[in-house]
Design a protein around this motif. Structure first.
Motif, PDB file in Angstrom:
ATOM      1  N   VAL A   3       0.867  -1.169   0.000  1.00 59.20           N
ATOM      2  CA  VAL A   3       0.000   0.000   0.000  1.00 59.20           C
ATOM      3  C   VAL A   3       0.908   1.225   0.000  1.00 59.20           C
ATOM      4  CG1 VAL A   3      -1.752   1.267   1.292  1.00 59.20           C
ATOM      5  CG2 VAL A   3      -1.820  -1.233   1.247  1.00 59.20           C
ATOM      6  N   SER A   4       0.631   2.168  -0.906  1.00 59.15           N
ATOM      7  CA  SER A   4       1.479   3.351  -1.047  1.00 59.15           C
ATOM      8  C   SER A   4       0.685   4.629  -0.876  1.00 59.15           C
ATOM      9  CB  SER A   4       2.128   3.380  -2.434  1.00 59.15           C
ATOM     10  OG  SER A   4       2.961   2.274  -2.614  1.00 59.15           O
ATOM     11  N   LEU A   5       1.367   5.629  -0.356  1.00 61.87           N
ATOM     12  CA  LEU A   5       0.848   6.990  -0.322  1.00 61.87           C
ATOM     13  C   LEU A   5       1.896   7.842  -1.013  1.00 61.87           C
ATOM     14  CD1 LEU A   5      -1.369   8.940   0.634  1.00 61.87           C
ATOM     15  CD2 LEU A   5      -0.048   9.255   2.736  1.00 61.87           C
ATOM     16  N   LYS A   6       1.513   8.429  -2.151  1.00 63.23           N
ATOM     17  CA  LYS A   6       2.460   9.179  -2.967  1.00 63.23           C
ATOM     18  C   LYS A   6       2.199  10.676  -2.873  1.00 63.23           C
ATOM     19  CE  LYS A   6       3.203   5.627  -6.428  1.00 63.23           C
ATOM     20  NZ  LYS A   6       3.187   5.276  -7.842  1.00 63.23           N
ATOM     21  N   GLN A  16       7.314   9.030  -1.647  1.00 60.12           N
ATOM     22  CA  GLN A  16       6.194   8.159  -1.323  1.00 60.12           C
ATOM     23  C   GLN A  16       6.519   7.347  -0.076  1.00 60.12           C
ATOM     24  OE1 GLN A  16       5.298   5.197  -4.292  1.00 60.12           O
ATOM     25  NE2 GLN A  16       7.385   4.472  -4.413  1.00 60.12           N
ATOM     26  N   ASN A  18       5.703   3.481   1.290  1.00 59.29           N
ATOM     27  CA  ASN A  18       5.171   2.162   0.975  1.00 59.29           C
ATOM     28  C   ASN A  18       5.065   1.349   2.254  1.00 59.29           C
ATOM     29  OD1 ASN A  18       5.169   2.585  -1.848  1.00 59.29           O
ATOM     30  ND2 ASN A  18       7.352   2.160  -1.906  1.00 59.29           N
ATOM     31  N   THR A 131      -0.330  15.670  -0.144  1.00 61.97           N
ATOM     32  CA  THR A 131      -1.360  14.753  -0.616  1.00 61.97           C
ATOM     33  C   THR A 131      -2.703  15.478  -0.599  1.00 61.97           C
ATOM     34  OG1 THR A 131      -2.260  12.521  -0.318  1.00 61.97           O
ATOM     35  CG2 THR A 131      -1.745  13.757   1.694  1.00 61.97           C
ATOM     36  N   GLU A 135      -6.903  11.164  -1.127  1.00 60.49           N
ATOM     37  CA  GLU A 135      -5.835  10.154  -1.164  1.00 60.49           C
ATOM     38  C   GLU A 135      -5.558   9.574   0.223  1.00 60.49           C
ATOM     39  OE1 GLU A 135      -4.326   8.644  -3.808  1.00 60.49           O
ATOM     40  OE2 GLU A 135      -5.874   9.739  -4.900  1.00 60.49           O
ATOM     41  N   LYS A 138      -8.298   7.094   0.826  1.00 60.33           N
ATOM     42  CA  LYS A 138      -8.064   5.922  -0.012  1.00 60.33           C
ATOM     43  C   LYS A 138      -6.938   5.063   0.576  1.00 60.33           C
ATOM     44  CE  LYS A 138      -6.377   5.383  -4.576  1.00 60.33           C
ATOM     45  NZ  LYS A 138      -6.159   6.024  -5.859  1.00 60.33           N
ATOM     46  N   TRP A 139      -5.886   5.711   1.059  1.00 59.32           N
ATOM     47  CA  TRP A 139      -4.744   5.013   1.636  1.00 59.32           C
ATOM     48  C   TRP A 139      -5.152   4.181   2.863  1.00 59.32           C
ATOM     49  CZ3 TRP A 139      -2.444   6.499   6.453  1.00 59.32           C
ATOM     50  CH2 TRP A 139      -1.284   5.798   6.772  1.00 59.32           C
ATOM     51  N   ASN A 142      -7.224   1.263   1.772  1.00 62.09           N
ATOM     52  CA  ASN A 142      -6.399   0.237   1.147  1.00 62.09           C
ATOM     53  C   ASN A 142      -5.654  -0.596   2.191  1.00 62.09           C
ATOM     54  OD1 ASN A 142      -7.199   0.995  -1.395  1.00 62.09           O
ATOM     55  ND2 ASN A 142      -5.371   2.203  -1.819  1.00 62.09           N
TER      56      ASN A 142
END
Length: 149
Positions: A3-6, A16, A18, A131, A135, A138-139, A142
């Motif tokens: 799972v990533s947050l960019k 990012q 991960n 961000t 997002e 969503k993160w 996820n």
């Protein structure tokens, strides 16, 4: 699964975070997650393993959902002090009507300095990600889907 947050400017910044699930273990009613966390920025990266429980995820999700009702600056924390999050909503975004599209600066600190029975220790590295609220939601969703099911 990862799972990533960019960063919103990822193509230029290459910033990012991960998270990858190493191991999931159920001990009585407690679900424990060993998670590899990787801060990536430019061509560098910092990696560490943290331990979260399902409750840590639930607490963080609740705090993220409350951001629109809070002040423009805040702190997001979990029971385990391995990661802490400080955020501020970028000012002067009046033209953006939907709060989900507003940009948020998120500082993610690895080892918030409270390890070792809440004694003050040195704080680990901090990653700055720009961000959006969408997002962030969503993160966390996820993470729930990938790590808790």
């Amino acid at each position: 699964m990862m799972v990533s947050l960019k960063d919103v400017n990822y193509e230029d910044s290459r910033v990012q975070m991960n998270m990858k699930l190493n191991k999931k273990e159920k001990i009585e009613d407690l679900l424990s997650l060993d998670i590899d966390v990787c801060f990536q920025f430019g061509f560098s990266k910092i990696e560490s393993t943290i331990v979260w429980t399902q409750e840590d995820n639930n607490i963080l999700e609740k705090q993220i959902m409350e951001i629109p009702n809070q002040s423009n600056i805040g702190l997001l924390t979990t029971i385990e002090p391995d990661l802490s999050f400080t955020y501020y909503i970028i000012p002067n975004q009046e033209e953006i009507e939907d709060f989900s599209d507003k940009e948020i600066v998120l500082f993610i600190t690895l080892d918030s300095g409270h390890i070792n029975n809440n004694m003050g220790t040195e704080t680990g590295p901090t990653l700055k990600i720009i961000t959006t609220y969408r997002e962030m939601k969503k993160w966390i969703s996820n993470i729930k889907t990938a790590f808790l099911r």
